[in-house]
Design a protein around this motif. Structure first.
Motif, PDB file in Angstrom:
ATOM      1  N   UNK A 165      36.276  35.881  54.753  1.00  0.00           N
ATOM      2  CA  UNK A 165      36.345  35.038  53.568  1.00  0.00           C
ATOM      3  C   UNK A 165      37.297  33.806  53.666  1.00  0.00           C
ATOM      4  N   UNK A 166      38.471  34.420  53.833  1.00  0.00           N
ATOM      5  CA  UNK A 166      39.731  33.570  53.854  1.00  0.00           C
ATOM      6  C   UNK A 166      39.697  32.716  54.865  1.00  0.00           C
ATOM      7  N   UNK A 167      39.558  33.117  55.930  1.00  0.00           N
ATOM      8  CA  UNK A 167      39.686  32.601  57.359  1.00  0.00           C
ATOM      9  C   UNK A 167      38.207  32.357  58.169  1.00  0.00           C
ATOM     10  N   UNK A 168      37.585  31.400  57.548  1.00  0.00           N
ATOM     11  CA  UNK A 168      35.996  31.151  58.022  1.00  0.00           C
ATOM     12  C   UNK A 168      36.114  30.203  59.459  1.00  0.00           C
ATOM     13  N   UNK A 169      34.796  30.653  60.039  1.00  0.00           N
ATOM     14  CA  UNK A 169      34.823  29.668  61.209  1.00  0.00           C
ATOM     15  C   UNK A 169      35.054  30.154  62.479  1.00  0.00           C
ATOM     16  N   UNK A 170      34.887  29.435  63.424  1.00  0.00           N
ATOM     17  CA  UNK A 170      35.144  29.785  64.810  1.00  0.00           C
ATOM     18  C   UNK A 170      36.542  29.487  65.237  1.00  0.00           C
ATOM     19  N   UNK A 171      37.173  29.994  66.195  1.00  0.00           N
ATOM     20  CA  UNK A 171      38.433  29.451  66.685  1.00  0.00           C
ATOM     21  C   UNK A 171      38.657  29.563  68.314  1.00  0.00           C
ATOM     22  N   UNK A 172      39.145  28.682  68.526  1.00  0.00           N
ATOM     23  CA  UNK A 172      39.504  28.664  70.160  1.00  0.00           C
ATOM     24  C   UNK A 172      40.908  29.461  70.488  1.00  0.00           C
ATOM     25  N   UNK A 173      40.736  30.490  71.111  1.00  0.00           N
ATOM     26  CA  UNK A 173      41.876  31.507  71.246  1.00  0.00           C
ATOM     27  C   UNK A 173      42.281  30.983  72.831  1.00  0.00           C
TER      28      UNK A 173
ATOM     29  N   UNK B 219      43.663  41.959  63.621  1.00  0.00           N
ATOM     30  CA  UNK B 219      42.671  41.020  63.553  1.00  0.00           C
ATOM     31  C   UNK B 219      43.097  39.869  63.771  1.00  0.00           C
ATOM     32  N   UNK B 220      42.401  38.976  64.502  1.00  0.00           N
ATOM     33  CA  UNK B 220      43.131  37.684  64.664  1.00  0.00           C
ATOM     34  C   UNK B 220      42.646  36.536  63.350  1.00  0.00           C
ATOM     35  N   UNK B 221      42.957  36.785  62.445  1.00  0.00           N
ATOM     36  CA  UNK B 221      42.746  35.847  61.292  1.00  0.00           C
ATOM     37  C   UNK B 221      44.070  35.478  60.550  1.00  0.00           C
ATOM     38  N   UNK B 222      44.065  34.448  59.670  1.00  0.00           N
ATOM     39  CA  UNK B 222      45.532  34.321  59.191  1.00  0.00           C
ATOM     40  C   UNK B 222      46.140  35.130  58.179  1.00  0.00           C
ATOM     41  N   UNK B 223      45.267  35.934  57.400  1.00  0.00           N
ATOM     42  CA  UNK B 223      45.720  36.781  56.512  1.00  0.00           C
ATOM     43  C   UNK B 223      46.287  38.163  57.399  1.00  0.00           C
ATOM     44  N   UNK B 224      45.496  38.479  58.550  1.00  0.00           N
ATOM     45  CA  UNK B 224      45.805  39.487  58.972  1.00  0.00           C
ATOM     46  C   UNK B 224      46.997  39.509  59.962  1.00  0.00           C
ATOM     47  N   UNK B 225      47.132  38.520  60.407  1.00  0.00           N
ATOM     48  CA  UNK B 225      48.325  38.337  61.417  1.00  0.00           C
ATOM     49  C   UNK B 225      49.809  38.235  60.523  1.00  0.00           C
ATOM     50  N   UNK B 226      49.360  37.568  59.490  1.00  0.00           N
ATOM     51  CA  UNK B 226      50.518  37.290  58.709  1.00  0.00           C
ATOM     52  C   UNK B 226      51.302  38.629  58.014  1.00  0.00           C
ATOM     53  N   UNK B 227      50.015  39.379  57.652  1.00  0.00           N
ATOM     54  CA  UNK B 227      50.285  40.908  57.067  1.00  0.00           C
ATOM     55  C   UNK B 227      51.077  41.761  58.399  1.00  0.00           C
ATOM     56  N   UNK B 228      50.830  41.467  59.650  1.00  0.00           N
ATOM     57  CA  UNK B 228      51.465  42.329  60.558  1.00  0.00           C
ATOM     58  C   UNK B 228      52.492  41.617  60.874  1.00  0.00           C
ATOM     59  N   UNK B 229      53.100  40.444  60.082  1.00  0.00           N
ATOM     60  CA  UNK B 229      54.765  39.828  60.391  1.00  0.00           C
ATOM     61  C   UNK B 229      54.766  38.808  61.394  1.00  0.00           C
ATOM     62  N   UNK B 230      53.633  38.229  61.558  1.00  0.00           N
ATOM     63  CA  UNK B 230      53.437  37.076  62.559  1.00  0.00           C
ATOM     64  C   UNK B 230      52.743  36.101  62.124  1.00  0.00           C
ATOM     65  N   UNK B 231      52.424  35.149  62.940  1.00  0.00           N
ATOM     66  CA  UNK B 231      51.479  34.061  62.579  1.00  0.00           C
ATOM     67  C   UNK B 231      50.148  33.842  63.525  1.00  0.00           C
ATOM     68  N   UNK B 232      49.170  33.300  62.865  1.00  0.00           N
ATOM     69  CA  UNK B 232      48.030  32.999  63.741  1.00  0.00           C
ATOM     70  C   UNK B 232      48.349  31.676  64.529  1.00  0.00           C
TER      71      UNK B 232
END
Ligand SMILES: Cc1cc2nc3c(=O)[nH]c(=O)nc-3n(C[C@H](O)[C@H](O)[C@H](O)COP(=O)(O)O)c2cc1C
Ligand code: SF4
Length: 422
Positions: free
Chosen positions: A232-240, A299-312
């Protein structure tokens, strides 16, 4: 593998040509934008899609555009194609293999914000990319998609390719603007933010290549289509960008929120040589390192990576196997930041230098008792105390490597060698 959008055609021969792009509904989105969208409505559409900047910070693209004053001219748009963050190599693929999607994104953004002059600031080392981009821009001028009265409208737009000279700091938006202005690429204090006072002191939108490349698809398929991917907060495709110790390093376009281990195992072919996973850096070299245990739940979205202590961050997923010495890996990273510090701010100029020196001696068996505490103290004096966040980008890896792998640093100091023996 989910259906690709941004990278769908990048492996097709001649995908960089105008003929190919036109065969894929190319420039229909920008024509639609200019002919059927009022600029304000277009900004609302992009806001509504939830598109967030793919250059690192993940800020709402539509929101950023809405900060630009309506009554000041000229205004500028700069497409950030500097792509120098270690572990990141997605923008290069778009520029070399599908440049018209980026140009079309620029047209859409410029119409939304009523900008008549855009720059693409491209990393100096991207010689091929700069050539392909210029060729694609020339083709767009010939077709009447750039220049005066584009698509037969009253709207004019020029795009200039500006090549950098190989400095990481020119990817930082204010350093980039200073560089285009013809000065040494020194970042500037914010505020004022570029949206208010940017290039040549005029309102300026700065967007990453991948951010802009999403726009034609949002226009063609609608904001709801975009939101149907990701979270919901990190929509769309992302190139990893998957690099490091995997069997199949490369670019993988997946919905935001895809589990980290799915990217590593299903797409990256798993950790190479049947070794165990030790650590991942999820968002390019500036992002704090995470342990294998953290990666397994990530999970590789902005919120989940921040919650784990890092950044997407930029989506640069660096994978490290069990043979990696974390002191050596951090030393390698810090040498980069020391080299790339522009030197304006004392905490960054000295801090990166001291970190480099301490890690050098630790890596070479000469670490001293107290070195870990000294490094953490230096990091405290760097974070949040400088003109730009390069200092934070150097300090965060140090803090996270020590937090998650402190025993390896202690062992290096005590035993004058690595814990890793493979
Ligand atoms: C040291 C540093 C280097 C950066 N390098 C890049 C880069 O190479 N490409 C990029 O798009 N953004 C880079 N950024 C982020 C930009 O400052 C800016 O936030 C971004 O281009 C905005 O575009 P977006 O909103 O579309 O993400 C960097 C930031 C910092 C602090
Ligand atoms: S933090 Fe470092 S890179 Fe950024 S302006 Fe200061 S010295 Fe330059």
């Amino acid at each position: 593998m989910p259906e690709k959008t941004l990278l769908k055609h990048t492996d097709t021969p001649n995908s960089e040509t105008m003929d190919f792009y036109l065969s894929q509904k190319g420039y229909e989105a920008s024509r639609k934008a200019l002919t059927s969208y009022e600029p304000a409505k277009l900004i609302d559409e992009v806001k509504g899609s939830g598109l967030r900047g793919r250059g690192g910070a993940g800020f709402s693209t539509g929101m950023k555009w809405s900060f630009v004053p309506k009554d000041i001219f000229p205004k500028y748009l700069v497409c950030n194609a500097d792509e120098s963050e270690p572990g990141t190599f997605k923008d290069r693929a778009l520029i070399e293999r599908y440049p018209h999607s980026v140009i079309e994104g620029i047209i859409i953004a410029c119409w939304a914000v009523q900008i008549n002059s855009a720059f693409i600031y491209i990393r100096g080392e991207f010689t091929l990319g700069a050539k392909k981009l210029q060729k694609a821009i020339d083709e767009a001028y010939q077709k009447g998609f750039l220049g005066k009265n584009i698509f037969g409208s009253k709207f004019n737009l020029d795009i200039t390719v500006h090549r950098g000279a190989g400095a990481y700091i020119c990817g930082e938006e204010t350093g980039l603007l200073t560089s285009i202005e013809g000065y040494r690429g020194y970042p500037k204090i914010k505020p004022p933010f570029p949206a208010i006072q940017g290039l040549f002191a005029k309102p300026t939108v700065i967007n990453n290549v991948e951010t802009l490349a999403n726009l034609p698809y949002i226009l063609n398929n609608g904001a709801q289509w975009f939101k149907s991917m990701g979270t919901e907060k990190s929509p769309g495709p992302k190139i990893f960008c998957v690099s490091g110790h995997v069997n199949k390093p490369g670019l993988y376009e997946l919905p935001l929120g895809t589990p980290c281990m799915e990217i590593i195992n299903n797409y990256g072919g798993g950790v190479w040589k049947n070794r165990k996973l030790k650590a991942v850096i999820p968002g390019g070299s500036s992002a704090p390192v995470l342990t294998a245990a953290q990666a397994e739940k990530l999970n590789m979205d902005y919120e989940a990576v921040a919650a784990a202590g890092s950044m997407l961050g930029s989506g640069g997923l660096i994978v490290m196997d069990e043979t990696v010495c974390m002191v050596n890996a951090l030393y390698n990273l810090i040498r980069f930041y020391h080299h790339e510090s522009c030197g304006q701010c004392t905490p960054c100029r000295y801090g990166t230098g001291w970190l480099d020196k301490i890690l050098h001696r630790m890596e070479h068996g000469n670490g001293k008792q107290g070195d870990i505490e000294l490094m953490l103290n230096i990091c405290d004096n760097m974070r949040g105390k400088t003109i730009c966040v390069l200092a934070d980008a150097a300090a965060m890896p140090v803090q996270s490597f020590i937090k998650n792998f402190r025993d390896e640093f202690e062992y290096h100091i005590k035993e004058h060698k690595c814990t890793v023996t493979i």
